[in-house]
Design a protein around this motif. Sequence first.
Motif, mmCIF file in Angstrom:
data_model
loop_
_atom_site.group_PDB
_atom_site.id
_atom_site.type_symbol
_atom_site.label_atom_id
_atom_site.label_comp_id
_atom_site.label_asym_id
_atom_site.label_seq_id
_atom_site.Cartn_x
_atom_site.Cartn_y
_atom_site.Cartn_z
ATOM 1 N N VAL A 160 0.988 -1.195 -0.033
ATOM 2 C CA VAL A 160 -0.094 0.179 0.030
ATOM 3 C C VAL A 160 0.976 1.115 -0.379
ATOM 4 C CG1 VAL A 160 -1.713 1.306 1.280
ATOM 5 C CG2 VAL A 160 -1.973 -1.081 1.002
ATOM 6 N N ILE A 161 1.627 1.317 0.888
ATOM 7 C CA ILE A 161 2.833 2.545 0.857
ATOM 8 C C ILE A 161 3.532 2.494 -0.564
ATOM 9 C CG2 ILE A 161 4.826 3.375 1.958
ATOM 10 C CD1 ILE A 161 3.759 2.297 4.532
ATOM 11 N N THR A 219 4.675 8.985 -2.662
ATOM 12 C CA THR A 219 5.350 9.502 -3.794
ATOM 13 C C THR A 219 6.953 9.918 -2.872
ATOM 14 O OG1 THR A 219 3.421 10.632 -4.394
ATOM 15 C CG2 THR A 219 5.664 11.459 -5.097
ATOM 16 N N LEU A 220 7.851 9.505 -3.559
ATOM 17 C CA LEU A 220 9.255 9.584 -3.214
ATOM 18 C C LEU A 220 9.848 10.770 -3.886
ATOM 19 C CD1 LEU A 220 10.427 5.737 -3.037
ATOM 20 C CD2 LEU A 220 9.633 7.335 -1.145
ATOM 21 N N PRO A 221 11.005 11.273 -3.581
ATOM 22 C CA PRO A 221 11.825 12.135 -3.976
ATOM 23 C C PRO A 221 12.108 12.014 -5.531
ATOM 24 C CG PRO A 221 12.426 12.291 -1.881
ATOM 25 C CD PRO A 221 11.311 11.043 -2.117
ATOM 26 N N LEU A 245 6.564 12.115 -12.211
ATOM 27 C CA LEU A 245 5.458 12.812 -12.156
ATOM 28 C C LEU A 245 5.563 14.347 -13.208
ATOM 29 C CD1 LEU A 245 4.501 12.352 -8.363
ATOM 30 C CD2 LEU A 245 3.556 11.338 -10.468
ATOM 31 N N PHE A 246 6.666 14.939 -13.054
ATOM 32 C CA PHE A 246 6.707 16.194 -13.668
ATOM 33 C C PHE A 246 6.504 15.839 -15.226
ATOM 34 C CE2 PHE A 246 9.191 19.676 -15.751
ATOM 35 C CZ PHE A 246 8.412 20.570 -15.501
ATOM 36 N N ALA A 247 7.342 14.884 -15.599
ATOM 37 C CA ALA A 247 7.347 14.637 -17.139
ATOM 38 C C ALA A 247 5.971 14.177 -17.672
ATOM 39 C CB ALA A 247 8.473 13.706 -17.326
ATOM 40 N N LYS A 248 5.202 13.343 -16.695
ATOM 41 C CA LYS A 248 3.844 13.089 -17.195
ATOM 42 C C LYS A 248 3.149 14.123 -17.411
ATOM 43 C CE LYS A 248 3.849 8.360 -15.413
ATOM 44 N NZ LYS A 248 3.258 7.554 -14.369
#
Length: 83
Positions: free
Chosen positions: A49-50, A55-57, A63-66
């Motif tokens: 679940v974790i 969201t890890l660094p 995520l930014f690229a998506k």
Amino acid sequence: MAGIIDTIKLAGTLVLALPAAIAGLELVLIRGQTTIGVALVGLAIGLVVIQHWLTLPTDIPELFAKRLVGVVTKEPEADAEDE
């Protein structure tokens, strides 16, 4: 839909979570040690679940690229002349 990177991350997490879950089930069902068994099963579920929600660094550039790709590649609007 999950990409190949997400699938590999899930597989890596399951490599750690499945042995703990199996050991926990053995302790609960066969040996009768419910406290430790339930704790191990809970740990295994918590790992999955974790990994799914946290969201890890290292995930921030992905995520930014998506989001950037979603903004740059918009669907063209249909013109009235095409119809």
